[in-house]
Design a protein around this motif. Structure first.
Motif, PDB file in Angstrom:
ATOM      1  N   THR A  15       0.823  -1.198   0.000  1.00  0.00           N
ATOM      2  CA  THR A  15       0.000   0.000   0.000  1.00  0.00           C
ATOM      3  C   THR A  15       0.864   1.257   0.000  1.00  0.00           C
ATOM      4  OG1 THR A  15      -0.176  -0.200   2.415  1.00  0.00           O
ATOM      5  CG2 THR A  15      -1.977  -1.097   1.108  1.00  0.00           C
ATOM      6  N   ASP A  43      -3.133  -6.618  -1.381  1.00  0.00           N
ATOM      7  CA  ASP A  43      -3.722  -5.290  -1.180  1.00  0.00           C
ATOM      8  C   ASP A  43      -2.795  -4.260  -1.812  1.00  0.00           C
ATOM      9  OD1 ASP A  43      -4.842  -2.926  -0.351  1.00  0.00           O
ATOM     10  OD2 ASP A  43      -5.034  -3.510   1.755  1.00  0.00           O
ATOM     11  N   ARG A  78      -3.789  -1.014  -2.679  1.00  0.00           N
ATOM     12  CA  ARG A  78      -4.412   0.302  -2.626  1.00  0.00           C
ATOM     13  C   ARG A  78      -3.393   1.429  -2.397  1.00  0.00           C
ATOM     14  NH1 ARG A  78      -9.014  -0.959   1.689  1.00  0.00           N
ATOM     15  NH2 ARG A  78      -7.290  -2.230   2.471  1.00  0.00           N
ATOM     16  N   GLY A  79      -3.583   2.511  -3.163  1.00  0.00           N
ATOM     17  CA  GLY A  79      -2.740   3.688  -3.002  1.00  0.00           C
ATOM     18  C   GLY A  79      -1.373   3.580  -3.651  1.00  0.00           C
ATOM     19  N   ILE A  92      -7.778  -3.132  -5.111  1.00  0.00           N
ATOM     20  CA  ILE A  92      -7.314  -1.844  -5.609  1.00  0.00           C
ATOM     21  C   ILE A  92      -8.354  -0.780  -5.263  1.00  0.00           C
ATOM     22  CG2 ILE A  92      -5.930  -2.822  -7.483  1.00  0.00           C
ATOM     23  CD1 ILE A  92      -8.232  -2.149  -9.404  1.00  0.00           C
ATOM     24  N   ASP A  93      -7.971   0.496  -5.413  1.00  0.00           N
ATOM     25  CA  ASP A  93      -8.922   1.566  -5.150  1.00  0.00           C
ATOM     26  C   ASP A  93      -9.516   2.086  -6.473  1.00  0.00           C
ATOM     27  OD1 ASP A  93      -7.044   3.386  -6.278  1.00  0.00           O
ATOM     28  OD2 ASP A  93      -6.096   3.695  -4.324  1.00  0.00           O
ATOM     29  N   MET A  94     -10.409   3.066  -6.365  1.00  0.00           N
ATOM     30  CA  MET A  94     -11.115   3.558  -7.550  1.00  0.00           C
ATOM     31  C   MET A  94     -10.171   4.179  -8.578  1.00  0.00           C
ATOM     32  SD  MET A  94     -14.222   2.687  -7.195  1.00  0.00           S
ATOM     33  CE  MET A  94     -15.040   3.672  -8.442  1.00  0.00           C
ATOM     34  N   GLN A 138      -7.026   3.530  -9.081  1.00  0.00           N
ATOM     35  CA  GLN A 138      -6.268   2.464  -9.741  1.00  0.00           C
ATOM     36  C   GLN A 138      -7.131   1.699 -10.745  1.00  0.00           C
ATOM     37  OE1 GLN A 138      -5.303   0.619  -6.006  1.00  0.00           O
ATOM     38  NE2 GLN A 138      -3.116   1.003  -6.266  1.00  0.00           N
ATOM     39  N   SER A 139      -8.407   1.555 -10.449  1.00  0.00           N
ATOM     40  CA  SER A 139      -9.271   0.809 -11.372  1.00  0.00           C
ATOM     41  C   SER A 139      -9.366   1.515 -12.718  1.00  0.00           C
ATOM     42  CB  SER A 139     -10.669   0.625 -10.763  1.00  0.00           C
ATOM     43  OG  SER A 139     -11.347   1.859 -10.639  1.00  0.00           O
TER      44      SER A 139
END
Length: 198
Positions: free
Chosen positions: A141, A159, A161-162, A180-182, A184-185
């Motif tokens: 992360t 994980d 994310r970020g 992943i987060d938005m 990254q998507s």
């Protein structure tokens, strides 16, 4: 600060729980040295070679391991906080579970490593070779993963994310269940050729 130790070979030495504060080694070789539960604060290892070295449960803070080669070393539960490991290579090392917080691990070669369950947070890993690495269930992360080599990497359940995933080809990795987060998507959708619109 102690004078740098240059081009010395340390062989079959017991440095169990050694405190390596501000020690400076240049071009040294460590072979079968026991650094279990050792701690380093502000230590520098530049261009050193580590072979069959035990780093089990060792703690390293604000230390540098630059352009070093680690071969068949054991880093079970080792922790690196704010360390600079730029340009180093890990070959056939036991790296589980490894914890890395902050610092710079750019241009590091970890190809084929088993990093399942590892924790990398807030670390810079630009142009690191993660090809064939098993990161199943790992935490990565807030990591700068730009221009990383991802071919054949296993990211299942990881994980992410970020983290900076620019340059990641989702089709080149195992990714089932990776988190992943938005933002990254969108990045990954664009990497697949999608035109993302609101």
């Amino acid at each position: 600060m102690p004078e740098p130790i240059e081009d010395v070979t340390f062989h079959d030495e017991d440095w169990y729980a050694e405190e390596l504060a501000d020690r400076h080694f240049i071009g040294c070789t460590f072979h079968r040295v026991d650094l279990t539960e050792a701690t380093s604060q502000g230590a520098v290892f530049d261009g050193c070679t580590f072979g069959d070295v035990q780093f089990n449960v060792s703690r390293h803070t604000d230390s540098a391991f630059t352009r070093c080669v680690f071969t068949r070393c054991n880093l079970f539960e080792a922790e690196f906080t704010g360390c600079k490991v730029v340009g180093s290579t890990f070959d056939r090392c036991d790296l589980r579970p490894l914890t890395v917080s902050g610092g710079d691990w750019s241009f590091v070669t970890l190809a084929g490593a088993d990093l399942r369950g590892g924790r990398f947070t807030g670390v810079r890993m630009r142009e690191t070779d993660l090809s064939g690495v098993d990161l199943t269930g790992a935490t990565m992360t807030g990591v700068d993963l730009s221009d990383v080599q991802w071919r054949g990497t296993r990211l299942s359940g990881a994980d992410l994310r970020g983290s900076d995933l620019t340059g990641l080809d989702p089709t080149a990795v195992q990714r089932a269940g990776a988190v992943i987060d938005m933002v990254q998507s969108v990045t990954l959708a664009q990497a697949l050729g999608f035109d993302v619109r609101g």
